[in-house]
Design an enzyme around this catalytic site. Sequence first.
Site, PDB file in Angstrom:
ATOM      1  N   ASP A 184     -42.894  -9.082   6.690  1.00 12.56           N
ATOM      2  CA  ASP A 184     -41.666  -9.093   5.890  1.00 12.56           C
ATOM      3  C   ASP A 184     -40.878  -7.798   6.028  1.00 12.56           C
ATOM      4  O   ASP A 184     -40.243  -7.344   5.095  1.00 12.56           O
ATOM      5  CB  ASP A 184     -41.974  -9.391   4.421  1.00 12.56           C
ATOM      6  CG  ASP A 184     -42.905  -8.364   3.817  1.00 12.56           C
ATOM      7  OD1 ASP A 184     -43.503  -7.579   4.587  1.00 12.56           O
ATOM      8  OD2 ASP A 184     -43.028  -8.337   2.583  1.00 12.56           O
ATOM      9  N   ASP A 211     -30.179   7.423 -16.269  1.00 12.59           N
ATOM     10  CA  ASP A 211     -30.138   8.890 -16.176  1.00 12.59           C
ATOM     11  C   ASP A 211     -30.985   9.361 -14.991  1.00 12.59           C
ATOM     12  O   ASP A 211     -30.543  10.144 -14.150  1.00 12.59           O
ATOM     13  CB  ASP A 211     -30.688   9.448 -17.502  1.00 12.59           C
ATOM     14  CG  ASP A 211     -30.774  10.956 -17.527  1.00 12.59           C
ATOM     15  OD1 ASP A 211     -29.821  11.606 -17.054  1.00 12.59           O
ATOM     16  OD2 ASP A 211     -31.785  11.480 -18.024  1.00 12.59           O
ATOM     17  N   HIS A 269     -25.541  11.034 -23.859  1.00 12.33           N
ATOM     18  CA  HIS A 269     -26.991  11.252 -23.855  1.00 12.33           C
ATOM     19  C   HIS A 269     -27.420  12.704 -23.699  1.00 12.33           C
ATOM     20  O   HIS A 269     -28.493  13.084 -24.128  1.00 12.33           O
ATOM     21  CB  HIS A 269     -27.669  10.366 -22.802  1.00 12.33           C
ATOM     22  CG  HIS A 269     -27.631  10.898 -21.400  1.00 12.33           C
ATOM     23  ND1 HIS A 269     -26.603  10.641 -20.542  1.00 12.33           N
ATOM     24  CD2 HIS A 269     -28.489  11.700 -20.717  1.00 12.33           C
ATOM     25  CE1 HIS A 269     -26.835  11.232 -19.388  1.00 12.33           C
ATOM     26  NE2 HIS A 269     -27.963  11.891 -19.458  1.00 12.33           N
ATOM     27  N   GLU A 271     -28.696  17.848 -26.344  1.00 18.54           N
ATOM     28  CA  GLU A 271     -29.596  18.742 -25.634  1.00 18.54           C
ATOM     29  C   GLU A 271     -28.837  19.921 -25.016  1.00 18.54           C
ATOM     30  O   GLU A 271     -29.304  21.049 -25.064  1.00 18.54           O
ATOM     31  CB  GLU A 271     -30.321  17.941 -24.537  1.00 18.54           C
ATOM     32  CG  GLU A 271     -31.468  18.667 -23.874  1.00 18.54           C
ATOM     33  CD  GLU A 271     -32.635  18.945 -24.836  1.00 18.54           C
ATOM     34  OE1 GLU A 271     -32.696  18.305 -25.896  1.00 18.54           O
ATOM     35  OE2 GLU A 271     -33.450  19.815 -24.505  1.00 18.54           O
ATOM     36  N   ASP A 272     -27.670  19.661 -24.461  1.00 16.60           N
ATOM     37  CA  ASP A 272     -27.024  20.669 -23.613  1.00 16.60           C
ATOM     38  C   ASP A 272     -25.748  21.285 -24.164  1.00 16.60           C
ATOM     39  O   ASP A 272     -25.124  22.103 -23.499  1.00 16.60           O
ATOM     40  CB  ASP A 272     -26.701  20.049 -22.237  1.00 16.60           C
ATOM     41  CG  ASP A 272     -27.959  19.697 -21.474  1.00 16.60           C
ATOM     42  OD1 ASP A 272     -29.012  20.272 -21.806  1.00 16.60           O
ATOM     43  OD2 ASP A 272     -27.905  18.847 -20.564  1.00 16.60           O
TER      44      ASP A 272
HETATM   45 MN    MN Z   1     -28.986  13.342 -18.147  1.00 17.93          MN
END
Ligand code: MN
Length: 567
Positions: A251, A130, A64, A68-69
């Site tokens: 509760d 994530d 994932h 992006e990275d």
């Molecule tokens: Mn992440």
Amino acid sequence: MDIKEYVKLYPDSLIARSYAFAEKAHSGQKRASGEAYFEHPKKVAAFLLEWNMDEETIAAGLLHDVVEDTECSMEDIKKEFGDHVAFLVDGITKLGRVKYRGEEAQRENIKKLILASSEDIRVLIIKLADRYHNMQTLKYLKPEKQYRIALETYEIYAPIAYRLGMQHLSGELEDLAFPYINPDGYKWLISNVKVKYEDREKYLHRIKPIVVAALRDAGIEPVKIDFRAKRYSSLYKKLVRYDMNIERIYDLIAFRIIVNSLADCYAALGVIHSLWPPVPGRFKDYIAMPKPNGYKSLHTVVFGKGNQHPIEFQIRTQEMHESAENGIAAHWAYEEKKGTQDYSERIASIAKEKEIQWVKQLRNWQNESSDDPDFIDSMKIDFFKDRIFAVTPKGEVIDLPAGATPVDFAYRIHSTVGDQTIGAKINGDVVPLDAELHSGDVCAVVTQKGKKPSSAWLEFVKTAHAKQCIRRALNEKGSNLVIAKKKHTELKILAIDKIGLLKEITDIVSRSHVNILDIESNPKNNGGSLIIKVSCEMHEIDKIFKIIAKIKDLKEVREIDYKIISE
Ligand code: MN
């Protein structure tokens, strides 16, 4: 199973290939915590595996952050792992750009979020995994970042997880975020509640053998009996409503009884009620009438030993329990086991079953409201506040935000019903249209053909949907209604009348650098109490909580509630 074991066991699987690919792509990168970056996607994939998600989703979980990275492109993912996995990774990458900071950004961001999530729910589930891991490692980030991410988690992701029926995750996310967005409230809880929790738990330990013996006498062998301690974040929300008086929270810790069958649920309930008398009005049959997010369980509160400590019991089957913990993921897993349908058919069938109405709701929000500037704000309130469940005369359960009125109810049934409403009955009694509905109320709407809504309704309706419908109908009539787009908070305070009290309250508000728009004070019935309404220019939830906590410290103040108003 551990993700690493899975990879060893199935070395040629999609998951194993994604694992190797992501590990290589992230090599040399570090997280803020100092550990290798790959530990993060690995942990995300581990959650997805634990939630019984399918291979593609787990693979996308591993991949994932790659686009992006790292140097990798979406094309690389597509070539290597196919269109489906690439589609999921693309969805997450897009969601990663969504940042909730408040005013300006919020609108567009949440819209994107909903669009992406409606397109493929798995994107949203990966995003939640994530976020879960990021929240667990939030302490390594800078304070400004911590605050922003915690607020986004608390106000957007936790409510979405709840919508998906992932109650366990939703609670975890709220609890992880709470100390960052409300440090004072958190400190207050730690110092005031810990001992109470321990006392209550000791008490339940003494009660437990009595419960087990009574169930066995009745021929019920429970799968499991444990205690569920109320989470800090939800306890705090409840305390704000209950005058910060912990004695009124029944509760704090509840018994959770897991049994083998539906019949055993009701039989166990009978056993509990014959041991101790039930507290009137506290029995909830979420099996016969599940919550719209799919939650099923029996809840009851009984007066315990010597009538001293009311105890809450939650009774359900193993399957209901799994579903309550993992929501959509659990349903998804069940469908997957049957194994014949493809993904798109599966989602359609879930929506058709009406078991999880949110799929439909998300779609409707997206279609109806994408260009209504008020929509997001109102929707946020819908998400954030507690919900109530009112019932039509035919027995259909209608999910509404707390404080909703018969007009909201009518519009939730159908916009024409809403438009033509002229009266309403709650539980058989004629009520004004701005009456407040409560869970379990049977609401009957009286309509008249050709009637149009009144602009006065905008003053009291609670749902974004009703507001939109009313405005639409009014505009059709050619009305020149001007809608101010200002957002503010109304504090409603019940207090003992005292000279100087108003000034003390306004001082607290202005010291927090919040503008007061309006203040009004009215005596309540007879006796010396006052209802004070203060409208202020603020809407940030942490600020609201802080001011509420300070006002509560005034000894004349008995109750305080708040409402965020967006026009
Ligand atoms: Mn992440």
